[in-house]
Design an enzyme around this catalytic site. Structure first.
Site, PDB file in Angstrom:
ATOM      1  N   ASP A  86      34.316  37.987  41.232  1.00  0.00           N
ATOM      2  CA  ASP A  86      35.460  37.529  40.433  1.00  0.00           C
ATOM      3  C   ASP A  86      36.710  37.722  41.271  1.00  0.00           C
ATOM      4  O   ASP A  86      37.248  38.836  41.346  1.00  0.00           O
ATOM      5  CB  ASP A  86      35.585  38.351  39.139  1.00  0.00           C
ATOM      6  CG  ASP A  86      34.480  38.067  38.149  1.00  0.00           C
ATOM      7  OD1 ASP A  86      34.493  36.976  37.570  1.00  0.00           O
ATOM      8  OD2 ASP A  86      33.610  38.936  37.955  1.00  0.00           O
TER       9      ASP A  86
ATOM     10  N   ARG B 174      38.668  41.429  42.933  1.00  0.00           N
ATOM     11  CA  ARG B 174      37.853  42.551  43.424  1.00  0.00           C
ATOM     12  C   ARG B 174      38.164  42.918  44.871  1.00  0.00           C
ATOM     13  O   ARG B 174      37.983  44.057  45.275  1.00  0.00           O
ATOM     14  CB  ARG B 174      36.366  42.218  43.302  1.00  0.00           C
ATOM     15  CG  ARG B 174      35.931  41.642  41.968  1.00  0.00           C
ATOM     16  CD  ARG B 174      36.307  42.499  40.779  1.00  0.00           C
ATOM     17  NE  ARG B 174      35.757  41.915  39.546  1.00  0.00           N
ATOM     18  CZ  ARG B 174      36.151  42.246  38.327  1.00  0.00           C
ATOM     19  NH1 ARG B 174      37.104  43.156  38.169  1.00  0.00           N
ATOM     20  NH2 ARG B 174      35.611  41.681  37.267  1.00  0.00           N
TER      21      ARG B 174
ATOM     22  N   ARG C 177      45.398  35.134  32.838  1.00  0.00           N
ATOM     23  CA  ARG C 177      44.324  34.628  33.693  1.00  0.00           C
ATOM     24  C   ARG C 177      44.083  33.136  33.465  1.00  0.00           C
ATOM     25  O   ARG C 177      43.360  32.504  34.239  1.00  0.00           O
ATOM     26  CB  ARG C 177      43.036  35.404  33.425  1.00  0.00           C
ATOM     27  CG  ARG C 177      43.145  36.892  33.706  1.00  0.00           C
ATOM     28  CD  ARG C 177      42.005  37.681  33.062  1.00  0.00           C
ATOM     29  NE  ARG C 177      40.704  37.226  33.518  1.00  0.00           N
ATOM     30  CZ  ARG C 177      39.558  37.555  32.906  1.00  0.00           C
ATOM     31  NH1 ARG C 177      39.577  38.277  31.790  1.00  0.00           N
ATOM     32  NH2 ARG C 177      38.408  37.119  33.388  1.00  0.00           N
TER      33      ARG C 177
ATOM     34  N   LYS D 191      34.478  29.200  33.728  1.00  0.00           N
ATOM     35  CA  LYS D 191      34.292  30.135  32.612  1.00  0.00           C
ATOM     36  C   LYS D 191      35.477  29.995  31.657  1.00  0.00           C
ATOM     37  O   LYS D 191      36.504  29.447  32.045  1.00  0.00           O
ATOM     38  CB  LYS D 191      34.152  31.568  33.131  1.00  0.00           C
ATOM     39  CG  LYS D 191      35.407  32.105  33.848  1.00  0.00           C
ATOM     40  CD  LYS D 191      35.125  33.442  34.475  1.00  0.00           C
ATOM     41  CE  LYS D 191      36.387  33.991  35.117  1.00  0.00           C
ATOM     42  NZ  LYS D 191      36.141  35.189  35.933  1.00  0.00           N
ATOM     43  N   HIS D 192      35.364  30.494  30.409  1.00  0.00           N
ATOM     44  CA  HIS D 192      34.202  31.075  29.746  1.00  0.00           C
ATOM     45  C   HIS D 192      33.745  30.038  28.733  1.00  0.00           C
ATOM     46  O   HIS D 192      34.378  29.862  27.697  1.00  0.00           O
ATOM     47  CB  HIS D 192      34.552  32.368  29.052  1.00  0.00           C
ATOM     48  CG  HIS D 192      35.164  33.398  29.942  1.00  0.00           C
ATOM     49  ND1 HIS D 192      36.516  33.422  30.252  1.00  0.00           N
ATOM     50  CD2 HIS D 192      34.609  34.452  30.600  1.00  0.00           C
ATOM     51  CE1 HIS D 192      36.774  34.455  31.043  1.00  0.00           C
ATOM     52  NE2 HIS D 192      35.631  35.097  31.272  1.00  0.00           N
TER      53      HIS D 192
ATOM     54  N   HIS E 225      35.019  42.953  26.171  1.00  0.00           N
ATOM     55  CA  HIS E 225      34.386  44.111  26.798  1.00  0.00           C
ATOM     56  C   HIS E 225      34.111  45.186  25.747  1.00  0.00           C
ATOM     57  O   HIS E 225      33.265  46.057  25.954  1.00  0.00           O
ATOM     58  CB  HIS E 225      35.282  44.680  27.901  1.00  0.00           C
ATOM     59  CG  HIS E 225      35.385  43.779  29.094  1.00  0.00           C
ATOM     60  ND1 HIS E 225      36.299  42.759  29.178  1.00  0.00           N
ATOM     61  CD2 HIS E 225      34.673  43.742  30.240  1.00  0.00           C
ATOM     62  CE1 HIS E 225      36.150  42.138  30.337  1.00  0.00           C
ATOM     63  NE2 HIS E 225      35.172  42.715  31.001  1.00  0.00           N
TER      64      HIS E 225
ATOM     65  N   ASP F 280      27.918  35.558  30.542  1.00  0.00           N
ATOM     66  CA  ASP F 280      28.859  36.588  30.958  1.00  0.00           C
ATOM     67  C   ASP F 280      28.067  37.898  31.019  1.00  0.00           C
ATOM     68  O   ASP F 280      26.888  37.951  30.648  1.00  0.00           O
ATOM     69  CB  ASP F 280      30.036  36.667  29.975  1.00  0.00           C
ATOM     70  CG  ASP F 280      31.304  37.248  30.603  1.00  0.00           C
ATOM     71  OD1 ASP F 280      31.212  37.895  31.666  1.00  0.00           O
ATOM     72  OD2 ASP F 280      32.390  37.063  30.018  1.00  0.00           O
TER      73      ASP F 280
END
Length: 331
Positions: A66, A74, A141, A171-172, A184, A253
């Protein structure tokens, strides 16, 4: 073309591939791998890790990350460039055309940086339409506040990645913009009509349905299936295939996210049974990966064909990073 046999994508625990992980990956033979900050130290280390993951399965398996820019990134400074959040970049550009150009160039540079360390798939473009109720975990995002802008920026990002030799994973799917909680931790329910979903949330994905790979969303669309999150809903997966028209490789996901309930084996089994091609497990916990691999099983013929088509979409990257950065600097 060899795409592996296991219907899963896995992470690993740290910056070096461990012997037990290597043995497990050899036996499970997953479609690919995904990396996180815990796996990243410096370019030389990351190149070794990418190589070792592929060596474990004996083929050029895709290695995903990602790398959106902004909070979800990352690979970070000092070894990699830092980027502003996508929505901030788009809205500061002054026009959609200027934003398209900037985001394409940015994606080209990101792709070049990823390809240099053996990463050949990036989990963008993010095609969720920003709404007033969009949770802060997702809002900046996004690429825009209307479906046409999101589709145009998303296409530019996908083209930039492909030019740099990196596969895009949109995504998503079929749209996360109406989520008012962080998946999450919680499972959101979207209550708008199917017509509104078609007109707004599905629209960017429909416009980019030719892309090779996509990732599902963990939220309930009450107008389609009030009882199950999209990732585990046969009705939603059918809408993705028939109404959005996506024929590519569909991955979940992360199955560890708490929007989902049940054991990891149960989560995986429901996901595959719903029609998702590939189960995504990101945590890098070996015992959990064993459970996911067992429940995901092997790819069926349709999934294998989609996996082969996705791998065939990989190109040799040809990006002049210096020229792209110079163009970006001029605004």
């Amino acid at each position: 073309m060899s795409v592996g046999t296991g219907a899963a994508i896995f992470g690993c625990a740290g910056p070096v591939l461990l012997p037990d992980e290597r043995r497990f990956f050899r036996d499970a033979d997953p479609f690919g791998f995904i990396l996180f900050a815990r796996n990243v130290e410096d370019p030389a280390q990351l190149r070794r890790l990418s190589h070792d993951l592929r060596e474990a399965v004996g083929r050029e398996a895709p290695v995903l990350v990602d790398q959106e820019g902004g909070r979800v990134q990352r690979l970070r400074a000092p070894h990699w460039r830092e980027w502003t959040p996508p929505l901030d970049t788009v809205e500061a550009a002054g026009s959609v055309a200027a934003a398209e150009r900037q985001m394409r160039l940015r994606a080209m540079v990101i792709a070049a940086e990823l390809a240099a360390v053996g990463i050949d798939a990036d989990c963008i473009p993010t095609l969720d339409v920003a709404r007033p109720e969009t949770h802060p975990f997702l809002l900046n995002r996004c690429y825009g506040r209307d479906p046409e802008t999101v589709a145009r920026i998303g296409r530019a990002v996908a083209e930039g990645l492909l030019a740099g030799g990196v596969l895009p994973v949109m995504k998503h799917m079929p749209g996360h913009g109406l989520s008012h909680v962080d998946t999450h931790h919680d499972l959101p329910t979207v209550t708008v009509s199917r017509d509104e979903l078609q007109a707004v949330d599905f629209a960017p994905f429909r416009a980019l349905a030719d892309l090779p790979m996509a990732m599902t969303a963990h939220l309930v669309f009450a107008a389609i299936d009030p009882d199950r999150p999209a990732t585990q809903s046969p009705a939603v997966i059918r809408a993705i295939r028939e109404e959005i028209g996506f024929r590519g490789l569909l991955m979940s996901d992360d199955l560890n996210m708490q929007a989902l309930s049940g054991t990891l084996a149960e989560r995986t089994a429901r996901t595959i049974a719903a029609g998702v091609d590939i189960a995504l497990h990101c945590k890098g916990d070996l015992a959990e990966m064993v459970a996911v691999a067992g429940a995901a099983g092997t790819m069926g013929p349709e999934t294998r064909a989609r996996a082969e088509a996705a791998i065939a979409a990989r190109r040799v990257g040809q990006v002049d990073v210096k020229a792209a950065l110079a163009e970006l600097a001029h605004g």
